[in-house]
Design a protein around this motif. Structure first.
Motif, mmCIF file in Angstrom:
data_model
loop_
_atom_site.group_PDB
_atom_site.id
_atom_site.type_symbol
_atom_site.label_atom_id
_atom_site.label_comp_id
_atom_site.label_asym_id
_atom_site.label_seq_id
_atom_site.Cartn_x
_atom_site.Cartn_y
_atom_site.Cartn_z
ATOM 1 N N PHE A 53 15.791 -14.003 5.584
ATOM 2 C CA PHE A 53 15.605 -14.339 6.990
ATOM 3 C C PHE A 53 14.637 -13.332 7.595
ATOM 4 O O PHE A 53 14.295 -12.330 6.956
ATOM 5 N N ALA A 54 14.186 -13.600 8.790
ATOM 6 C CA ALA A 54 13.262 -12.695 9.475
ATOM 7 C C ALA A 54 13.819 -12.360 10.851
ATOM 8 O O ALA A 54 14.540 -13.158 11.452
ATOM 9 N N GLN A 55 13.485 -11.172 11.338
ATOM 10 C CA GLN A 55 13.910 -10.714 12.649
ATOM 11 C C GLN A 55 12.737 -10.081 13.378
ATOM 12 O O GLN A 55 11.808 -9.569 12.744
ATOM 13 N N ILE A 56 12.826 -10.095 14.700
ATOM 14 C CA ILE A 56 11.828 -9.402 15.515
ATOM 15 C C ILE A 56 12.472 -8.120 16.022
ATOM 16 O O ILE A 56 13.507 -8.163 16.680
ATOM 17 N N ARG A 57 11.862 -6.980 15.663
ATOM 18 C CA ARG A 57 12.347 -5.667 16.101
ATOM 19 C C ARG A 57 11.185 -4.864 16.651
ATOM 20 O O ARG A 57 10.194 -4.667 15.957
ATOM 21 N N ASN A 58 11.302 -4.407 17.867
ATOM 22 C CA ASN A 58 10.273 -3.573 18.519
ATOM 23 C C ASN A 58 8.897 -4.222 18.483
ATOM 24 O O ASN A 58 7.892 -3.570 18.210
ATOM 25 N N GLY A 59 8.840 -5.517 18.719
ATOM 26 C CA GLY A 59 7.561 -6.222 18.760
ATOM 27 C C GLY A 59 6.939 -6.466 17.397
ATOM 28 O O GLY A 59 5.778 -6.834 17.307
ATOM 29 N N GLU A 60 7.707 -6.254 16.316
ATOM 30 C CA GLU A 60 7.222 -6.503 14.962
ATOM 31 C C GLU A 60 8.181 -7.461 14.262
ATOM 32 O O GLU A 60 9.376 -7.458 14.533
ATOM 33 N N VAL A 61 7.654 -8.260 13.345
ATOM 34 C CA VAL A 61 8.482 -9.203 12.601
ATOM 35 C C VAL A 61 8.752 -8.599 11.224
ATOM 36 O O VAL A 61 7.830 -8.148 10.544
ATOM 37 N N TRP A 62 10.025 -8.596 10.822
ATOM 38 C CA TRP A 62 10.447 -8.022 9.552
ATOM 39 C C TRP A 62 11.128 -9.078 8.708
ATOM 40 O O TRP A 62 11.964 -9.832 9.199
ATOM 41 N N LEU A 63 10.781 -9.121 7.434
ATOM 42 C CA LEU A 63 11.395 -10.029 6.470
ATOM 43 C C LEU A 63 12.536 -9.289 5.784
ATOM 44 O O LEU A 63 12.325 -8.240 5.192
ATOM 45 N N MET A 64 13.743 -9.857 5.874
ATOM 46 C CA MET A 64 14.937 -9.192 5.367
ATOM 47 C C MET A 64 15.539 -9.979 4.205
ATOM 48 O O MET A 64 15.430 -11.198 4.158
ATOM 49 N N ASN A 65 16.197 -9.269 3.318
ATOM 50 C CA ASN A 65 17.038 -9.852 2.280
ATOM 51 C C ASN A 65 16.291 -10.774 1.318
ATOM 52 O O ASN A 65 16.876 -11.675 0.750
ATOM 53 N N VAL A 66 14.994 -10.563 1.167
ATOM 54 C CA VAL A 66 14.211 -11.307 0.172
ATOM 55 C C VAL A 66 14.086 -10.411 -1.056
ATOM 56 O O VAL A 66 13.644 -9.271 -0.955
ATOM 57 N N HIS A 67 14.488 -10.940 -2.204
ATOM 58 C CA HIS A 67 14.520 -10.149 -3.427
ATOM 59 C C HIS A 67 13.211 -10.331 -4.196
ATOM 60 O O HIS A 67 12.890 -11.431 -4.635
ATOM 61 N N ILE A 68 12.449 -9.248 -4.329
ATOM 62 C CA ILE A 68 11.255 -9.220 -5.180
ATOM 63 C C ILE A 68 11.596 -8.282 -6.327
ATOM 64 O O ILE A 68 11.788 -7.084 -6.127
ATOM 65 N N SER A 69 11.703 -8.829 -7.534
ATOM 66 C CA SER A 69 12.130 -8.052 -8.699
ATOM 67 C C SER A 69 11.164 -6.912 -8.982
ATOM 68 O O SER A 69 9.955 -7.043 -8.758
ATOM 69 N N PRO A 70 11.669 -5.790 -9.504
ATOM 70 C CA PRO A 70 10.780 -4.689 -9.874
ATOM 71 C C PRO A 70 9.801 -5.131 -10.963
ATOM 72 O O PRO A 70 10.137 -5.914 -11.834
ATOM 73 N N TYR A 71 8.594 -4.604 -10.893
ATOM 74 C CA TYR A 71 7.558 -4.918 -11.870
ATOM 75 C C TYR A 71 7.898 -4.236 -13.195
ATOM 76 O O TYR A 71 8.298 -3.068 -13.218
ATOM 77 N N ASP A 72 7.760 -4.963 -14.294
ATOM 78 C CA ASP A 72 8.167 -4.447 -15.601
ATOM 79 C C ASP A 72 7.444 -3.165 -15.995
ATOM 80 O O ASP A 72 8.044 -2.242 -16.533
ATOM 81 N N GLN A 73 6.142 -3.109 -15.735
ATOM 82 C CA GLN A 73 5.371 -1.920 -16.117
ATOM 83 C C GLN A 73 5.186 -0.954 -14.946
ATOM 84 O O GLN A 73 4.288 -0.123 -14.948
ATOM 85 N N GLY A 74 6.041 -1.024 -13.941
ATOM 86 C CA GLY A 74 5.864 -0.218 -12.739
ATOM 87 C C GLY A 74 6.357 1.201 -12.834
ATOM 88 O O GLY A 74 5.960 2.048 -12.044
ATOM 89 N N ASN A 75 7.233 1.526 -13.752
ATOM 90 C CA ASN A 75 7.910 2.821 -13.944
ATOM 91 C C ASN A 75 8.283 3.511 -12.628
ATOM 92 O O ASN A 75 8.982 2.944 -11.823
ATOM 93 N N GLN A 76 7.798 4.716 -12.357
ATOM 94 C CA GLN A 76 8.215 5.469 -11.177
ATOM 95 C C GLN A 76 7.675 4.891 -9.877
ATOM 96 O O GLN A 76 8.161 5.235 -8.801
ATOM 97 N N PHE A 77 6.673 4.032 -9.941
ATOM 98 C CA PHE A 77 6.065 3.485 -8.734
ATOM 99 C C PHE A 77 6.746 2.204 -8.269
ATOM 100 O O PHE A 77 6.289 1.571 -7.324
ATOM 101 N N ASN A 78 7.818 1.788 -8.938
ATOM 102 C CA ASN A 78 8.503 0.561 -8.565
ATOM 103 C C ASN A 78 9.136 0.688 -7.188
ATOM 104 O O ASN A 78 9.401 1.773 -6.688
ATOM 105 N N HIS A 79 9.419 -0.446 -6.605
ATOM 106 C CA HIS A 79 9.927 -0.550 -5.249
ATOM 107 C C HIS A 79 11.405 -0.940 -5.261
ATOM 108 O O HIS A 79 11.934 -1.372 -6.270
ATOM 109 N N ASP A 80 12.046 -0.815 -4.110
ATOM 110 C CA ASP A 80 13.413 -1.305 -3.933
ATOM 111 C C ASP A 80 13.331 -2.830 -3.796
ATOM 112 O O ASP A 80 12.604 -3.330 -2.936
ATOM 113 N N PRO A 81 14.063 -3.592 -4.619
ATOM 114 C CA PRO A 81 13.928 -5.049 -4.607
ATOM 115 C C PRO A 81 14.287 -5.706 -3.278
ATOM 116 O O PRO A 81 13.722 -6.732 -2.920
ATOM 117 N N LEU A 82 15.205 -5.138 -2.502
ATOM 118 C CA LEU A 82 15.651 -5.778 -1.264
ATOM 119 C C LEU A 82 15.152 -5.072 -0.006
ATOM 120 O O LEU A 82 15.712 -5.273 1.065
#
Length: 156
Positions: A53-82
């Motif tokens: 879902f998306a929310q408006i906070r402080n005049g900005e739109v944020w996408l929440m609870n969308v799962h993007i899986s970590p990249y297989d070859q990302g090692n230490q540069f990987n992101h938090d999926p949620l």
């Protein structure tokens, strides 16, 4: 690399339950702020919009609870999926969205993610939840349309 016969806006991820659970009132296209490993995962189609879902906070739109899986070859540069991701919209569009979201029972959900000119875009839908009887009515209407098309195909 895009081939000649592939459509430009081919969805990388789709929220298939959105049209079943919600009445989509309007749609908006927004850019996504992603890290390097996130865009690689998106291009590999490792995205889940199911509970997003998306929310408006402080005049900005944020996408929440969308799962993007970590990249297989990302090692230490990987992101938090949620993690929450910022969406890029014009200020007038954000104000218009805010006015529509003030109504009771209206929410902002991601419908699909696709690439457009090399940039990841998300199609947001301003949606109102359906009741159970509305869902049954939609299924009934869809079945009737299929039967009509079958009959017309046989006589055509």
């Amino acid at each position: 690399m895009l081939k000649k016969n592939q459509p430009l806006n081919r969805p990388l991820a789709q929220n298939k339950k959105a049209n079943h659970d919600y009445n989509i009132l309007t749609t908006f296209e927004a850019g996504m702020v992603l890290t390097g490993t996130e865009i690689k995962s998106v291009r590999a189609r490792r995205v889940n919009l199911k509970d997003g879902f998306a929310q408006i906070r402080n005049g900005e739109v944020w996408l929440m609870n969308v799962h993007i899986s970590p990249y297989d070859q990302g090692n230490q540069f990987n992101h938090d999926p949620l993690r929450n991701r910022k969406l890029l919209l014009h200020k007038k569009e954000i104000l218009r969205l805010g006015n529509q979201l003030n109504d009771k029972g209206v929410t902002l959900i991601p419908l699909k993610i696709y690439l457009k000119h090399g940039f990841a875009k998300v199609l947001l839908g301003v949606a109102k939840g359906k009741h159970e009887y509305d869902k049954r009515e939609t299924i009934k209407r869809r079945d009737q349309q299929r039967q009509i098309q079958r009959v017309l195909k046989n006589y055509g």
